[in-house]
Design an enzyme around this catalytic site. Structure first.
Site, PDB file in Angstrom:
ATOM      1  N   GLU A  98      26.909 -11.679   5.537  1.00 39.07           N
ATOM      2  CA  GLU A  98      26.448 -10.565   4.706  1.00 39.07           C
ATOM      3  C   GLU A  98      26.481  -9.305   5.560  1.00 39.07           C
ATOM      4  OE1 GLU A  98      23.517 -11.150   0.967  1.00 39.07           O
ATOM      5  OE2 GLU A  98      22.603 -10.750   2.895  1.00 39.07           O
TER       6      GLU A  98
ATOM      7  N   ASP B 214      17.684 -15.141   5.634  1.00 42.93           N
ATOM      8  CA  ASP B 214      18.527 -13.969   5.877  1.00 42.93           C
ATOM      9  C   ASP B 214      18.323 -13.597   7.349  1.00 42.93           C
ATOM     10  OD1 ASP B 214      19.660 -11.165   4.279  1.00 42.93           O
ATOM     11  OD2 ASP B 214      18.787 -10.965   6.288  1.00 42.93           O
TER      12      ASP B 214
ATOM     13  N   HIS C 121      13.551 -12.690   3.741  1.00 36.37           N
ATOM     14  CA  HIS C 121      14.295 -11.461   4.045  1.00 36.37           C
ATOM     15  C   HIS C 121      13.354 -10.459   4.697  1.00 36.37           C
ATOM     16  CE1 HIS C 121      16.568  -7.784   3.362  1.00 36.37           C
ATOM     17  NE2 HIS C 121      17.589  -8.472   2.915  1.00 36.37           N
TER      18      HIS C 121
ATOM     19  N   GLU D 146      15.314 -16.046  -0.888  1.00 36.35           N
ATOM     20  CA  GLU D 146      15.612 -15.707   0.501  1.00 36.35           C
ATOM     21  C   GLU D 146      14.368 -15.226   1.241  1.00 36.35           C
ATOM     22  OE1 GLU D 146      18.646 -12.663   0.534  1.00 36.35           O
ATOM     23  OE2 GLU D 146      17.618 -11.510  -1.005  1.00 36.35           O
TER      24      GLU D 146
END
Lengths: 433, 433
Positions: A404, A318, A288, A286
């Site tokens: 998420e 993300d 992030h 990811e």
């Protein structure tokens, strides 16, 4: 398990016939301390948006059978057990608009062991709940990660409860964390594997992304070797494939404050590419926060793809990187906003422009729709979803957005926030179509 | 399900060897969002009563194996799954005194995907929990009714969770409510019946009293006939016997403000006496506030026993009748005390002297230890337990006291209150022995 609130999140929706929206329905749990015969249920009144439907105007469904008030009172042989919700149906041509509604109910129950002067017992409950109304042909696919329900998993929700809720809000994809949601990880029983397949089939969900870790600092005295890292990843690729997943996200140990992955990552992943190809798995680390898109970490991943020519490695975005406002206000939402220095780096507004996606879009295989809050007007104060959606549509992305939720962890808050996020996503889909 | 608090109620106890109390232990759930390898658990410090045991002084038990800090750090192949608690053991010769303790823990976990500068992640949790220390040879037997956990059942607790907690606090008797805790009531599957027997055997519990109802006002247009009332009671006697219970408490519909039972009770019960004898069940209606012991309702029950000569009918005392102070302070405990008129009659101080038990004691077969609060000093502000215990001992009662917590229903409050009540009971046992 049932929601401890009388009014459940799961099951709040409009009701339809073949050609019309006829009203709405919600699920309530039995407020009594025992189950009771259906003839002792004396109806339910419902109030939404200033309008009340009396207990004579609503109908209820108990154990699969719908009752009007007179039918309830005369009924025999039917019950409302503590372990089952009752569906309350409200007639309203056109139904309710999608979004957050404050719903109130008065549930009327009769108890023969109380003096008749005090009957029925009326339980009042009131709660803001979210009605999600998915668009028929969305541009993107929608999913939810069980990460959204952190702290509720295994305390308030079984894995099946979580999957039922994900299906109920109209999502089609389920993302899990391997070493969280697989009992007996890394070696679940065959019985559990069978149960998993039955469960996703029952709820018509597609397993999407399987969260995995390469724990480079497993021990204090030495780091993992690349071979050991590859073994951790291979173990999860095999398990993910067995469970029907298409993506494996390795969370790789880092060696710096801006999350540069441990150098073993390259060899560890390379050693797994043949296995991933065989198992139809795409390995997707990811991007992030605080790592932006234009960063040596991403460059390294792109160089890896170029060098190996692999089709089994891609980028996972993300959406925390797009934040235009920092998210940290104290985890209980009661604190005053922290100064920027107090805010943990991944929660600070990194302000990556959505247009930065364009250069890497052909390698983006999955999106974790990270968020911290959607308010009662379906507005996200941190993430510019309209810009993100516009770029994704323009670039022809048709993959998953997998929720998420990472905001405060009060009980059941994650469930409600994910419902709000999906209601917001579908609103955006309608606006941009 | 696990308690959503990090520190669990269940499992807080002193540890012993054959001849000494060596310390205490508690259970904590994993504060992470994933399970982790045991080598990433960097110990737990514990503070109780102003003393701290560091993470180097405590030991932990994961999946059946005990680890000191060095062993944890070097461990391989062991894990702390999200679905399992970790036991934290603290060395303390003599252990902790029974009662309420504010316990704090700092759980240290390492996460390789976070920069090493921020490691370990430390989760602090603090909570008042109750250590129960049962006496070896108590005068009475102790049990718990699942009624104590109302609103938590099937939302936070499975039936097995409830039974595990009852066993954990040292009680031996389990009381259930038929139409609450028997799935598929009144016709549970044979598989469930087998599960029930396995469950009580596993937790070494004795089924005591089975809560039953004779719903005289099942329908609005007519009352139950005596024959129909008998059918409801017979159905539950059969089910209770199948599940191993000894007592069935019929809650009979009432016809007056002071809870005079519907006149069908006499014939309905009489029709079931042969069945009760055959099944070794004692039918025991409850004497419940606002009905005192010296009352026509009780006289009616005693006359019934005289007339029929039955051994299968007795009296169940609900200890709410002994209240010397009214219990109602607003169910959320935040309200100002209500005026006496606002207080529902069963919650007003009825002030029945415990000595009134003497005249009826030979017919008292079961006691529901109803209560509303036990404070952090193990004091019940409403019920004079010392007087009640003195009369019961003097009268040679050796039956059950079965906890019925009926106070405010905040999540997990019932669990903690029952633990306090049992700690108080054992303290009284010691004082009066």
């Amino acid at each position: 398990m049932l929601n401890r609130d009388i009014i459940q999140n799961t099951g709040f929706r409009n009701t339809t016939t073949a050609d019309a929206v006829t009203g709405f329905q919600l699920e309530v749990r039995n407020p009594n301390y025992r189950g009771i015969a259906s003839s002792l249920v004396d109806g339910v009144s419902v109030t939404v948006g200033g309008h009340t439907w009396t207990h004579e105007e609503t109908t209820v469904v108990l154990q699969g059978r719908e009752f009007g008030l007179a039918e309830l009172r005369a009924s025999t042989g039917h019950r409302w057990p503590l372990t089952e919700t009752m569906t309350v149906k409200v007639p309203l041509p056109g139904g309710l608009p999608a979004g957050v509604h404050v719903v109130a109910v008065d549930i009327r129950l009769r108890a023969p062991y109380f003096p008749i002067e005090f009957q029925p017992n009326v339980t009042h409950a009131e709660r803001a709940v979210t009605l999600v109304d998915p668009v028929a042909s969305p541009a993107f696919q929608y999913g939810v990660s069980t990460y959204s329900y952190t702290d509720d998993m295994y305390t308030l929700l079984t894995l099946e409860d979580a999957l039922a809720e994900v299906a109920d809000l109209g999502a089609t994809g389920i993302e899990i964390l391997g070493e969280a949601n697989v009992p007996g990880y890394p070696n679940p029983s065959t019985a559990w594997i069978d149960d998993w397949h039955a469960l996703v089939a029952k709820h018509r969900l597609t397993p999407t992304n399987f969260g995995s870790w390469i724990d480079s600092r497993m021990w204090l005295d030495r780091d993992l070797t690349a071979k050991e890292g590859a073994e951790q990843l291979a173990r999860d690729i095999n398990l993910a494939a067995t469970l029907g997943f298409s993506f494996v996200r390795p969370k790789i140990g880092v060696i710096s404050l801006d999350l540069v992955p441990h150098p073993i990552w390259d060899e560890a992943v390379a050693r797994c590419l043949d296995l991933a190809a065989e198992k139809n798995i795409i390995i997707a680390p990811e991007i992030h926060s605080p790592t932006p898109i234009r960063h040596e970490v991403v460059d390294g991943y792109l160089e890896f793809i170029d060098r190996t020519g692999t089709k089994n490695f891609g980028l996972l975005i993300d959406t925390g990187i797009f934040m235009t406002k920092s998210a940290f206000q104290g985890w209980d939402l009661s604190g005053t906003p922290a100064s920027e220095e107090e805010i943990p780096p991944p929660l600070r507004a990194l302000k990556v422009p959505a247009s930065d996606l364009v250069d890497i879009m052909k390698h983006v295989v999955f999106i974790q729709a990270k968020f911290y809050e959607v308010d009662e007007h379906l507005t996200d104060p941190h993430i510019p979803w309209r810009e993100v959606f516009n770029v994704l549509k323009q670039q022809g992305y048709t993959g998953y957005l997998s929720s998420e939720y990472e905001g405060p962890r009060q009980p059941y808050r994650g469930i409600e926030q994910v419902r709000r996020q999906h209601a917001m996503f579908h609103q955006l889909e309608r606006e941009l179509s």
